[in-house]
Design an enzyme around this catalytic site. Structure first.
Site, short mmCIF file in Angstrom:
data_model
loop_
_atom_site.label_atom_id
_atom_site.label_comp_id
_atom_site.label_asym_id
_atom_site.label_seq_id
_atom_site.Cartn_x
_atom_site.Cartn_y
_atom_site.Cartn_z
N GLN A 59 -2.14 9.24 -1.70
CA GLN A 59 -1.71 9.99 -2.89
C GLN A 59 -2.46 9.52 -4.13
O GLN A 59 -1.89 9.37 -5.21
CB GLN A 59 -0.21 9.82 -3.08
CG GLN A 59 0.59 10.31 -1.90
CD GLN A 59 1.99 9.74 -1.85
OE1 GLN A 59 2.42 9.01 -2.74
NE2 GLN A 59 2.72 10.07 -0.80
N CYS A 60 -3.75 9.33 -3.99
CA CYS A 60 -4.59 8.77 -5.04
C CYS A 60 -5.61 9.81 -5.49
O CYS A 60 -5.96 10.71 -4.73
CB CYS A 60 -5.29 7.53 -4.48
SG CYS A 60 -6.50 6.76 -5.58
N GLY A 61 -6.12 9.66 -6.69
CA GLY A 61 -7.18 10.53 -7.16
C GLY A 61 -8.44 10.43 -6.32
O GLY A 61 -9.28 11.34 -6.34
#
Length: 179
Positions: A59-61
């Site tokens: 769930q990271c950029g």
């Protein structure tokens, strides 16, 4: 004299095979695979290969880097190269269950390279692999998708920050030098 020569030869062969069978510190031990009860002996699986070890988060950029990590793996996998992912919630961007993390990796991004079970990658609770990597490299992951290139002898030879795309020319050049 002949028996001394044979003894010397036997000692040399025995010492050589014992040395060859040694496993690099980074690869000692077993790891559980992501969202599985199966484990992998790192030495049996990865000894003698060049590894790109990456701490990941679903769930990271930078999560979209899974696409290019897979491309990189496909490009070099036949040359004794493996990307190995280690999901971590150390930066609070891999929340939820391992099943959810596996869905992102395997279904959303089509990852085929080995993914280990979620673990810590920094601090006193760090996964033993990352503990050894950090000792060698002198740096812990500073964010998700930090990349560590480990040569065939188990030595960390390069580190790349999260912002380095897996298909970056410099990163691929360093990988090619190790193959």
């Amino acid at each position: 004299m002949k028996s001394l020569t044979l003894l010397s030869l036997f000692i040399t062969i025995t010492a050589s095979s014992a040395f060859a069978s040694q496993c690099p510190e980074i690869l000692k031990g077993e790891q559980r695979l992501l969202n599985s009860t199966d484990t992998v002996n790192l030495c049996d699986e990865f000894k003698g290969q060049t590894l790109l070890v990456v701490n990941t988060a679903s769930q990271c950029g930078f999560t979209s880097q899974f696409d290019d990590l897979e491309k990189l793996y496909q490009q070099y996998k036949d040359q004794n190269f493996v990307v190995v992912g280690f999901p971590s919630n150390d930066f609070r961007q891999d929340k939820g269950s391992e099943e959810q993390t596996a869905k992102v990796c395997y279904l959303d991004y089509g990852v085929t390279f080995p993914m280990m079970a979620r673990s810590s990658v920094k601090g006193s609770d760090a996964n033993p692999v990352f503990e050894k990597i950090s000792d060698q490299a002198g740096v812990e992951p500073r964010w998700n998708f930090y990349k560590f290139l480990v040569n065939k002898n188990g030595d960390v030879v390069a580190t790349f920050p999260s912002s380095t795309n897996p298909m970056d020319t410099k990163l691929r050049r360093v990988i090619e030098q190790q193959l």
